[in-house]
Structure formats: C-alpha cells, structure tokens
Design a protein around this motif. Structure first.
Motif, PDB file in Angstrom:
ATOM      1  N   ALA A 260     -12.595 -13.533   8.130  1.00 49.66           N
ATOM      2  CA  ALA A 260     -11.949 -12.256   8.437  1.00 49.66           C
ATOM      3  C   ALA A 260     -10.465 -12.459   8.723  1.00 49.66           C
ATOM      4  N   ALA A 261     -10.143 -13.452   9.558  1.00 50.19           N
ATOM      5  CA  ALA A 261      -8.738 -13.719   9.879  1.00 50.19           C
ATOM      6  C   ALA A 261      -7.951 -14.081   8.617  1.00 50.19           C
ATOM      7  N   ALA A 262      -8.545 -14.909   7.756  1.00 49.02           N
ATOM      8  CA  ALA A 262      -7.861 -15.325   6.530  1.00 49.02           C
ATOM      9  C   ALA A 262      -7.565 -14.133   5.631  1.00 49.02           C
ATOM     10  N   TYR A 263      -8.547 -13.266   5.457  1.00 45.11           N
ATOM     11  CA  TYR A 263      -8.337 -12.121   4.560  1.00 45.11           C
ATOM     12  C   TYR A 263      -7.380 -11.102   5.160  1.00 45.11           C
ATOM     13  N   PHE A 264      -7.414 -10.884   6.466  1.00 46.41           N
ATOM     14  CA  PHE A 264      -6.462  -9.951   7.082  1.00 46.41           C
ATOM     15  C   PHE A 264      -5.030 -10.481   6.968  1.00 46.41           C
ATOM     16  N   LEU A 265      -4.858 -11.786   7.147  1.00 44.16           N
ATOM     17  CA  LEU A 265      -3.531 -12.381   6.966  1.00 44.16           C
ATOM     18  C   LEU A 265      -3.083 -12.277   5.513  1.00 44.16           C
ATOM     19  N   GLY A 266      -4.049 -12.437   4.580  1.00 43.69           N
ATOM     20  CA  GLY A 266      -3.731 -12.263   3.171  1.00 43.69           C
ATOM     21  C   GLY A 266      -3.289 -10.846   2.860  1.00 43.69           C
ATOM     22  N   VAL A 267      -3.952  -9.875   3.488  1.00 45.56           N
ATOM     23  CA  VAL A 267      -3.552  -8.471   3.326  1.00 45.56           C
ATOM     24  C   VAL A 267      -2.096  -8.299   3.752  1.00 45.56           C
ATOM     25  N   ALA A 268      -1.769  -8.839   4.915  1.00 41.81           N
ATOM     26  CA  ALA A 268      -0.401  -8.709   5.428  1.00 41.81           C
ATOM     27  C   ALA A 268       0.607  -9.385   4.498  1.00 41.81           C
ATOM     28  N   ALA A 269       0.246 -10.581   3.985  1.00 44.60           N
ATOM     29  CA  ALA A 269       1.173 -11.321   3.119  1.00 44.60           C
ATOM     30  C   ALA A 269       1.439 -10.572   1.816  1.00 44.60           C
ATOM     31  N   PHE A 270       0.386 -10.099   1.169  1.00 49.16           N
ATOM     32  CA  PHE A 270       0.553  -9.417  -0.115  1.00 49.16           C
ATOM     33  C   PHE A 270       1.095  -7.997   0.044  1.00 49.16           C
ATOM     34  N   SER A 271       1.129  -7.512   1.286  1.00 50.95           N
ATOM     35  CA  SER A 271       1.687  -6.174   1.528  1.00 50.95           C
ATOM     36  C   SER A 271       3.190  -6.211   1.768  1.00 50.95           C
ATOM     37  N   MET A 272       3.763  -7.393   1.906  1.00 46.14           N
ATOM     38  CA  MET A 272       5.190  -7.482   2.166  1.00 46.14           C
ATOM     39  C   MET A 272       6.049  -6.756   1.123  1.00 46.14           C
ATOM     40  N   PRO A 273       5.726  -6.858  -0.197  1.00 46.15           N
ATOM     41  CA  PRO A 273       6.557  -6.127  -1.172  1.00 46.15           C
ATOM     42  C   PRO A 273       6.573  -4.620  -0.939  1.00 46.15           C
ATOM     43  N   LEU A 274       5.541  -4.085  -0.320  1.00 49.41           N
ATOM     44  CA  LEU A 274       5.498  -2.647  -0.062  1.00 49.41           C
ATOM     45  C   LEU A 274       6.538  -2.225   0.970  1.00 49.41           C
ATOM     46  N   LEU A 275       7.061  -3.215   1.710  1.00 44.57           N
ATOM     47  CA  LEU A 275       8.061  -2.923   2.739  1.00 44.57           C
ATOM     48  C   LEU A 275       9.485  -3.174   2.255  1.00 44.57           C
ATOM     49  N   SER A 276       9.634  -3.438   0.956  1.00 51.34           N
ATOM     50  CA  SER A 276      10.964  -3.793   0.433  1.00 51.34           C
ATOM     51  C   SER A 276      11.976  -2.664   0.581  1.00 51.34           C
ATOM     52  N   GLY A 277      11.471  -1.424   0.708  1.00 46.19           N
ATOM     53  CA  GLY A 277      12.389  -0.309   0.917  1.00 46.19           C
ATOM     54  C   GLY A 277      12.922  -0.231   2.328  1.00 46.19           C
ATOM     55  N   LEU A 278      12.253  -0.921   3.245  1.00 41.48           N
ATOM     56  CA  LEU A 278      12.649  -0.887   4.654  1.00 41.48           C
ATOM     57  C   LEU A 278      13.393  -2.139   5.084  1.00 41.48           C
ATOM     58  N   PHE A 279      13.031  -3.277   4.455  1.00 42.04           N
ATOM     59  CA  PHE A 279      13.644  -4.552   4.841  1.00 42.04           C
ATOM     60  C   PHE A 279      14.137  -5.283   3.600  1.00 42.04           C
ATOM     61  N   SER A 280      15.065  -6.157   3.798  1.00 44.25           N
ATOM     62  CA  SER A 280      15.599  -6.951   2.702  1.00 44.25           C
ATOM     63  C   SER A 280      14.547  -7.939   2.220  1.00 44.25           C
ATOM     64  N   PRO A 281      14.384  -8.072   0.893  1.00 42.76           N
ATOM     65  CA  PRO A 281      13.422  -9.062   0.377  1.00 42.76           C
ATOM     66  C   PRO A 281      13.711 -10.476   0.865  1.00 42.76           C
ATOM     67  N   SER A 282      14.953 -10.790   1.153  1.00 45.24           N
ATOM     68  CA  SER A 282      15.274 -12.137   1.642  1.00 45.24           C
ATOM     69  C   SER A 282      14.685 -12.379   3.030  1.00 45.24           C
ATOM     70  N   ILE A 283      14.430 -11.298   3.774  1.00 42.87           N
ATOM     71  CA  ILE A 283      13.784 -11.419   5.078  1.00 42.87           C
ATOM     72  C   ILE A 283      12.263 -11.403   4.910  1.00 42.87           C
ATOM     73  N   LEU A 284      11.788 -10.535   4.029  1.00 42.40           N
ATOM     74  CA  LEU A 284      10.333 -10.411   3.824  1.00 42.40           C
ATOM     75  C   LEU A 284       9.729 -11.667   3.227  1.00 42.40           C
ATOM     76  N   SER A 285      10.500 -12.363   2.405  1.00 45.68           N
ATOM     77  CA  SER A 285       9.965 -13.528   1.696  1.00 45.68           C
ATOM     78  C   SER A 285       9.490 -14.629   2.651  1.00 45.68           C
ATOM     79  N   PRO A 286      10.294 -15.103   3.617  1.00 46.49           N
ATOM     80  CA  PRO A 286       9.791 -16.138   4.530  1.00 46.49           C
ATOM     81  C   PRO A 286       8.668 -15.644   5.435  1.00 46.49           C
ATOM     82  N   VAL A 287       8.679 -14.324   5.754  1.00 48.17           N
ATOM     83  CA  VAL A 287       7.577 -13.781   6.541  1.00 48.17           C
ATOM     84  C   VAL A 287       6.277 -13.868   5.738  1.00 48.17           C
TER      85      VAL A 287
END
Length: 392
Positions: free
Chosen positions: A37-64
């Motif tokens: 469960a923890a692994a898949y929830f973290l995976g959800v968060a990781a693959f959801s980072m591009p969805l936040l590109s309108g709010l944050f710079s991709p250069s910040i989202l990438s290391p997160v």
C-alpha cells in the motif's frame, strides 16, 4: 489531450486502486499488504507530479518525483523481503535511498544535468528491486510467488534497458525538465510503467489473496483449543494423501472425562485435553497426523504402520498421559485414557471403515475397565501392557 497526458491520469489511477486494495488487506491483518500500500501510494504521488506543472516549476517537481520514486521502490523491495521472510536490512536500504535522493537532487538543482538525474534515479530504483529479488529467489512457496519475482525482474530489465536505449544509445530525454515531460523517454517510461505496474499489482494481490485463503482454511481446519486438526481438516488431509489410507488408525478417549469437568471445572478439563493433544502431536511419526473429533475424543492416522506398531505407539501415549503430575489441579490420582486401534484392509472403501473398527476396539477398552489399548478383531484383543492406576 495527448498520449502522455492520458498516461498522466491513467497510471496514478491504476496505482491508487492497488494502494487502496492493499490498504484494505492490511486492515484484515495481512502485514505484508502495508508495504505494498505504501509503495503504490508513493507511486501515485510520484507519477502525479506532472499534473502540478501548472503550479510549480518542473525543475522543482522533478527532484521531488525522484525522491518519491525511490521511496516507493524502498517499500516495493521491503514488501518482497517481508513476504519471503528475508532480512529487511532497513538501515542499509534507507541509507541507500538517502544517497540516491541527495545525488538526484544535486543533479537536478545544482548541476542541472537531466541525464545524470534520470540514470541515478532509475538505477537506484532498479538496485533496490534487484536486491529484493536476489534475496528472495530461493524462498518461493508456490507459482504465484515465482510469477511475482519474474515480474519484479522484468521491471528491473525494463528500467535498465530503457536507460541504455533512450539515454545512452538514442538520447530521447529532452534538454530540460520541461522538455522531459514531452519527451519520448517520458512516454516510454509511463507506457512500460503502466503495463508492469498493473502486472506487478495483480501478481502481488494474487499472492496475498492466496495467503489469506490459506490462513482462513488453516483456521477452519484446526481445533482452536488444541491446535490439532478438526474433523473437517482430518478428512481434507486424508483426501489429499497420495498414498491413500494405507496404515493404521488410533482412536483415544479420556476416561470418565465428565467427572473431570464436574470435579475440576471446564478450565482444568481444557488443560487435560491439551495435555493429551500435546502428547499426540509430539510423538506422531513423520507423515502421521491427528485430529480432535470432538469433546475428549482424538483420532490419529499413522501411514504405513502395522497394527502391532500402532498398538505400541498408543500404549506409549497412554502411559505418558497417565503419568502426568496433575497435583497443581488438586488431583492425586491419574487421569487416564483408553485407545482402540485398527489397520487398513484391502476391502476398505474409505478410511472411515477403518475408523469404525478402531471405534469398536475403543468401546471394548472402555468395557474392559478403561486405561488400556485394544486392537481390532472379533472380539477386539487387549494389548499386553503395564497398567497405571495412580500417581504419587
């Protein structure tokens, strides 16, 4: 909406479903499911980072995203190690993840080297999974376990192969964090991750479900007081034997057990029952099994054992049971048990015919004065043995 955008929504949705499913299994008591469960929830968060590109710079989202990916694979590897009973090496794996996060963050934020960031992050994830697969490969229990490790190995091969092809051979990762989100590398990563994540989750669910079924069947087949098989479990075990019912059966019954309960109470009666069950379990030869058929009655099946050998075994149990010191229960005399034994006949259509003859022998033991072993026959015959009537 392009193909990459479709993956941006599809992959987190797939992983979210698996994360919630494993969370439900964890609530049912399956500890391994917590790692998944923890692994898949973290995976959800990781693959959801591009969805936040309108709010944050991709250069910040990438290391997160890098940190979330390596954390997810920490739990994937932990799930495999826990499942197969291997050492978790938590400190070492956490230190490795920390170094990976520092290296990818430096590559993204300081060196601004996207290829280095991709390679470090991907190969770190692959290394965590490779370690778990290598540690677990020789500890699989069934085909579902093997399938789970095969898919984990495919994820490693996909990760390494994708880096070799799209980073070193045919660079397709873009020239910046913004370019990466629309690159062939990102598309290939999400496409292969969608397929393998689905297969990995299904295999893990299948293995977990099989464990749950086995656990519940084990509970259903065993007597909660003694830990021995119950009548249902006994019948299932007999039906699953490749050698059929060849061997001998022993039935035993605690003598005057109602008086034990009436005099000492049911809690003490339970201790007496556990005492006989413990002797049976400890003395059973290899391949034999015993069951509590109800109350104070037990049945043991001894494969490939003659009637005389079964009688000797029963007498060993009888003597040991009568010799137990029960002074702590306020008993100054022996509590004894009677036994009946029967062996397989070519004419037997099932083990229950053999059990029936052993039951007749047990009844004869009771009629003859209790605390004895009787072997099947017409009439049943006494097993010559020393009688124990009391203990000091």
């Amino acid at each position: 909406m392009g193909s990459t955008d479709n993956f941006a929504f599809l992959l987190p949705a797939i992983m979210l479903v698996f994360g919630c499913t494993f969370l439900l299994l964890r609530r049912q008591g399956l500890r391994e499911a917590g790692y998944w469960a923890a692994a898949y929830f973290l995976g959800v968060a990781a693959f959801s980072m591009p969805l936040l590109s309108g709010l944050f710079s991709p250069s910040i989202l990438s290391p997160v995203a890098d940190a979330l990916f390596v954390s997810a694979f920490y739990f994937y590897s932990g799930a495999l190690l826990f499942r197969f009973g291997r050492p978790g090496l938590v400190g070492g794996r956490l230190a490795f993840c920390g170094l990976s996060i520092v290296a990818t963050s430096y590559s993204a934020l300081v060196a601004e080297n996207l290829p280095a960031e991709l390679v470090i992050n991907d190969l770190s994830c692959a290394a965590l999974l490779t370690f778990a697969v290598a540690m677990s490969a020789t500890h699989t229990r069934h085909v579902t376990d093997r399938l789970l490790l095969i898919i984990a190995a495919l994820i490693v091969l996909d990760t390494v192969g994708r880096n070799v092809m799209l980073v070193f051979v045919v660079p397709s990762y873009g020239v910046s964090a913004e370019g990466f989100l629309s690159s062939n590398y990102d598309f290939m990563m999400q496409a292969s991750a969608s397929i393998l994540s689905l297969l990995f989750g299904l295999a893990a669910l299948g293995a977990a479900a099989l464990d749950m079924i086995t656990r519940y069947r084990d509970v259903a087949d065993h007597d909660p007081l003694t830990g021995l098989l119950n009548r249902r479990g006994f019948d299932r075990t007999v039906a699953g034997r490749a050698g059929g019912a060849m061997g001998s059966v022993i039935i035993c019954d605690i003598d005057a057990f109602k008086r034990v309960n009436d005099t000492l109470g049911h809690a003490a009666g339970d201790l007496v029952i556990r005492g006989l069950a413990g002797l049976l379990a400890a003395q059973l030869p290899k391949g034999a099994f015993a069951a509590r058929f109800g109350g104070e009655e037990f049945v043991a099946f001894l494969p490939d054992i003659t009637l005389a050998q079964a009688g000797a075994f029963a007498n060993t149990i009888r003597l040991a049971f009568a010799a137990i010191d029960r002074s702590a229960l306020g008993v100054d005399q022996a509590i004894t048990a009677s036994f009946g034994a029967a062996e397989h006949r070519p004419s037997d259509r099932s083990l229950h015919e053999q059990i029936g003859r052993a039951d007749i022998a047990l009844y004869a033991a009771k009629q003859a004065g209790r605390n004895r072993v009787m072997l099947e026959g017409e009439p049943p015959r006494d097993m010559p043995a020393i009688r124990i009537a009391s203990v000091a």
